[in-house]
Design an enzyme around this catalytic site. Structure first.
Site, short mmCIF file in Angstrom:
data_model
loop_
_atom_site.label_atom_id
_atom_site.label_comp_id
_atom_site.label_asym_id
_atom_site.label_seq_id
_atom_site.Cartn_x
_atom_site.Cartn_y
_atom_site.Cartn_z
N ARG A 38 32.95 36.64 36.74
CA ARG A 38 33.12 35.71 38.03
C ARG A 38 34.59 34.99 38.74
O ARG A 38 35.61 35.01 38.99
CB ARG A 38 32.24 34.35 38.39
CG ARG A 38 32.03 34.28 39.60
CD ARG A 38 31.31 33.11 39.72
NE ARG A 38 31.81 32.44 41.61
CZ ARG A 38 31.28 31.21 41.55
NH1 ARG A 38 31.37 30.28 40.66
NH2 ARG A 38 31.72 30.72 42.97
N HIS A 42 37.66 35.55 40.77
CA HIS A 42 38.26 34.68 41.88
C HIS A 42 39.84 34.08 41.36
O HIS A 42 41.01 33.92 42.08
CB HIS A 42 37.29 32.97 41.64
CG HIS A 42 36.30 32.69 42.01
ND1 HIS A 42 35.61 31.75 42.59
CD2 HIS A 42 35.51 34.04 42.80
CE1 HIS A 42 34.61 31.82 42.90
NE2 HIS A 42 34.50 33.10 42.79
N ASP A 43 39.97 35.16 40.20
CA ASP A 43 41.47 34.86 39.82
C ASP A 43 42.28 35.84 41.15
O ASP A 43 43.34 35.71 42.11
CB ASP A 43 42.13 35.83 38.60
CG ASP A 43 43.76 35.07 38.49
OD1 ASP A 43 43.98 34.76 39.05
OD2 ASP A 43 43.68 36.18 37.49
N GLY A 48 46.64 37.49 43.95
CA GLY A 48 46.94 38.80 43.42
C GLY A 48 46.75 37.80 41.10
O GLY A 48 45.37 36.55 41.22
N ASP A 50 46.70 36.97 38.33
CA ASP A 50 47.42 36.44 37.86
C ASP A 50 47.86 35.09 36.83
O ASP A 50 49.15 34.77 36.83
CB ASP A 50 48.93 36.34 38.68
CG ASP A 50 48.52 35.06 39.47
OD1 ASP A 50 47.03 34.88 40.24
OD2 ASP A 50 48.89 34.55 41.02
N SER A 52 46.16 32.36 38.36
CA SER A 52 46.42 31.64 38.44
C SER A 52 45.04 30.26 38.30
O SER A 52 45.35 29.10 38.10
CB SER A 52 46.37 31.68 40.16
OG SER A 52 45.93 32.29 41.04
N ASN A 70 35.57 27.33 43.72
CA ASN A 70 35.90 26.80 41.71
C ASN A 70 35.48 25.39 42.03
O ASN A 70 34.18 25.31 40.30
CB ASN A 70 36.92 26.88 41.49
CG ASN A 70 37.20 28.42 41.62
OD1 ASN A 70 37.33 29.07 42.16
ND2 ASN A 70 38.82 28.55 42.09
N HIS A 169 26.45 40.07 41.50
CA HIS A 169 25.44 39.69 41.69
C HIS A 169 24.07 39.59 40.94
O HIS A 169 22.80 39.38 40.74
CB HIS A 169 24.85 38.66 43.28
CG HIS A 169 26.44 37.91 43.37
ND1 HIS A 169 26.65 37.66 44.30
CD2 HIS A 169 27.95 37.64 42.89
CE1 HIS A 169 27.66 37.08 44.80
NE2 HIS A 169 27.77 37.13 43.94
N THR A 219 16.46 40.39 36.00
CA THR A 219 17.41 40.71 35.66
C THR A 219 18.32 40.16 35.08
O THR A 219 19.56 40.23 35.14
CB THR A 219 16.93 42.40 34.82
OG1 THR A 219 17.80 42.92 36.30
CG2 THR A 219 15.92 42.82 34.98
N ASP A 224 22.78 45.65 35.43
CA ASP A 224 21.66 46.88 36.20
C ASP A 224 22.09 47.03 37.41
O ASP A 224 22.35 45.99 38.23
CB ASP A 224 20.08 46.30 35.88
CG ASP A 224 19.59 45.84 36.35
OD1 ASP A 224 19.62 45.09 36.71
OD2 ASP A 224 18.74 45.31 35.45
C1 HEM Z 1 31.10 39.36 48.37
C2 HEM Z 1 31.28 38.10 48.69
C3 HEM Z 1 31.39 36.97 47.70
C4 HEM Z 1 29.81 35.85 47.91
C5 HEM Z 1 29.92 35.47 49.18
C6 HEM Z 1 30.16 35.08 46.41
C7 HEM Z 1 29.63 34.08 47.03
C8 HEM Z 1 29.19 33.63 44.68
C9 HEM Z 1 28.40 32.16 44.81
C10 HEM Z 1 27.97 31.16 46.09
C11 HEM Z 1 28.14 32.08 43.75
C12 HEM Z 1 27.63 31.08 43.14
C13 HEM Z 1 28.31 30.26 42.93
C14 HEM Z 1 27.60 28.39 42.31
O1 HEM Z 1 26.81 28.34 43.19
O2 HEM Z 1 28.10 27.61 41.49
C15 HEM Z 1 28.80 33.90 43.06
C16 HEM Z 1 28.03 33.24 41.72
C17 HEM Z 1 28.30 34.83 41.35
N1 HEM Z 1 29.45 35.59 41.60
FE1 HEM Z 1 29.78 35.81 43.77
N2 HEM Z 1 30.55 36.07 45.64
C18 HEM Z 1 30.70 37.69 45.74
C19 HEM Z 1 31.46 38.58 45.25
C20 HEM Z 1 31.90 38.58 44.01
C21 HEM Z 1 32.42 39.43 43.33
C22 HEM Z 1 32.59 40.69 44.14
C23 HEM Z 1 32.26 39.20 42.57
C24 HEM Z 1 33.09 39.95 40.42
C25 HEM Z 1 32.97 40.99 41.01
C26 HEM Z 1 31.33 37.74 41.99
C27 HEM Z 1 30.58 37.83 40.74
C28 HEM Z 1 29.94 36.93 40.37
C29 HEM Z 1 29.24 36.57 39.62
C30 HEM Z 1 28.98 36.87 37.76
C31 HEM Z 1 28.62 34.99 39.79
C32 HEM Z 1 27.64 34.03 38.64
C33 HEM Z 1 28.27 33.97 37.94
C34 HEM Z 1 28.18 32.31 37.06
O3 HEM Z 1 26.21 32.80 36.51
O4 HEM Z 1 28.95 31.63 36.03
N3 HEM Z 1 30.55 37.72 43.49
N4 HEM Z 1 28.89 34.11 43.95
CA LIG Z 2 20.79 42.10 36.61
CA LIG Z 3 45.19 34.29 41.19
#
Ligand code: HEM
Ligand SMILES: [Ca+2]
Ligand SMILES: [Ca+2]
Length: 296
Positions: A38, A42-43, A48, A50, A52, A70, A169, A219, A224
């Site tokens: 993640r 978010h970077d 870009g 970078d 940041s 964040n 996710h 999971t 997966d």
């Molecule tokens: C499509 C739009 C997306 C939205 C609206 C979104 C939103 C979120 C939100 C709200 C969380 C939970 C954060 C929290 O409650 O602290 C989350 C977690 C996460 N997101 Fe996304 N996300 C998106 C796309 C992505 C993308 C593109 C990636 C990676 C390429 C990603 C990877 C992750 C991961 C791995 C977590 C779990 C992080 C952890 O357990 O520390 N997400 N996301």
């Molecule tokens: Ca899984």
């Molecule tokens: Ca950046």
């Protein structure tokens, strides 16, 4: 121009230096793989890839760590520091923090059982960060499908890339505050799933805001395709997740991924490479930070 061989003479052991640090962090806590993946997202979505997001706030500088998406949420910065320390020991002053994020994200996915890919390298680190860009460019969990499509499109990523990348996710956790409205107020959710998520997420706001639930109920520590199976069963945790399968234009892609893990894996890897290409600093732009938390 990024290249997979960027450090082949300046830091030939880079990848073998990073991987064991990521591996031991994930062995200590499986969720860390999700957190590192993640951070890269978010970077890249904020001016870009970078580095940041890694800059700490100071009395005279406001960075991205306390932006809404964040704050109290982005994690893994200590692991990035550990990687940087190992990399500085092997190749002092050569490898950017932005590239470390790209490699750590790749390694995390692979270690948790997902696909792997050749990471393009050669990004340099920003000397600035933007809290407002972080607030405006990272999609919110309340986003509609249209919002999601346009926010990814603004970064040069297609709708197909957006759906594949959302498959991230399949690992990690979310706080109650991000899914409360979906599990209490919405109808495009399996009712027994909604009930079980309500049990650890009080309806009243500010109560239990930080209680965690897995983004993938099946999971949560394996990379997966079960995230997509959940969506087909109306068991997406976030409103934005379920938007990908809610009688719209992306339903068919979700169905494909839910039945073909291989198609998801290859599309995901391709989309991660594209995301890693978002406006990098190259050549003599930016710098190679000595400490990922501050500019040189
Ligand atoms: C499509 C739009 C997306 C939205 C609206 C979104 C939103 C979120 C939100 C709200 C969380 C939970 C954060 C929290 O409650 O602290 C989350 C977690 C996460 N997101 Fe996304 N996300 C998106 C796309 C992505 C993308 C593109 C990636 C990676 C390429 C990603 C990877 C992750 C991961 C791995 C977590 C779990 C992080 C952890 O357990 O520390 N997400 N996301
Ligand atoms: Ca899984
Ligand atoms: Ca950046």
């Amino acid at each position: 121009q990024l290249s997979t061989s960027f450090y082949s003479s300046s830091c030939p052991n880079l990848l073998s230096t990073i991987k064991p640090v990521v591996q031991s962090a994930i062995s200590a806590e499986k969720r860390m793989g999700a957190s590192l993946l993640r951070l890269f997202f978010h970077d890249c979505f904020v001016n870009g890839c970078d580095g940041s997001i890694l800059l700490d706030d100071t009395s005279s500088f406001t960075g991205e760590k306390n932006a809404l998406p964040n704050k109290g949420s982005a994690r893994g910065f200590d692991v990035v520091d550990k990687i940087k320390t190992a990399v500085e020991k092997a190749c002092p002053g050569v490898v950017s923090c932005a590239d470390i994020l790209a490699v750590a994200a790749r390694d995390s996915v692979a270690i948790l059982g997902g696909p792997t890919w050749n990471v393009k390298l050669g990004r340099r680190d920003a000397r600035t960060a933007s809290q407002s860009a972080a607030n405006n460019n990272i999609p919110a969990p309340t986003s509609s499908l249209g919002n999601l499509i346009s926010m990814f499109s603004a970064k040069g990523l297609s709708t197909k890339d957006m759906v594949a990348l959302s498959g991230s996710h399949t690992i990690g956790q979310a706080r109650c505050t991000t899914f409360r409205a979906h599990v209490y107020n919405e109808t495009n959710i399996d009712s027994s799933f909604a009930k079980s998520r309500q049990s650890n997420c009080p309806r009243t706001s500010r109560q239990g805001d930080n209680n965690l639930a897995p983004l993938d109920l099946q999971t949560p520590t394996a990379f997966d395709n079960s995230y997509f199976k959940n969506l087909v069963n109306k068991k997406g945790l976030l409103h934005s997740d379920q938007e990908l399968f809610n009688s719209g234009s992306t339903d068919s892609q979700v169905t494909t991924y839910s039945t073909s893990a291989g198609t998801f894996s290859s599309d995901f890897a391709a989309a991660m490479i594209k995301m890693g290409d978002i406006s990098p600093l190259t050549g003599s732009s930016g710098e190679v930070r000595k400490n990922c938390r501050k500019t040189n």
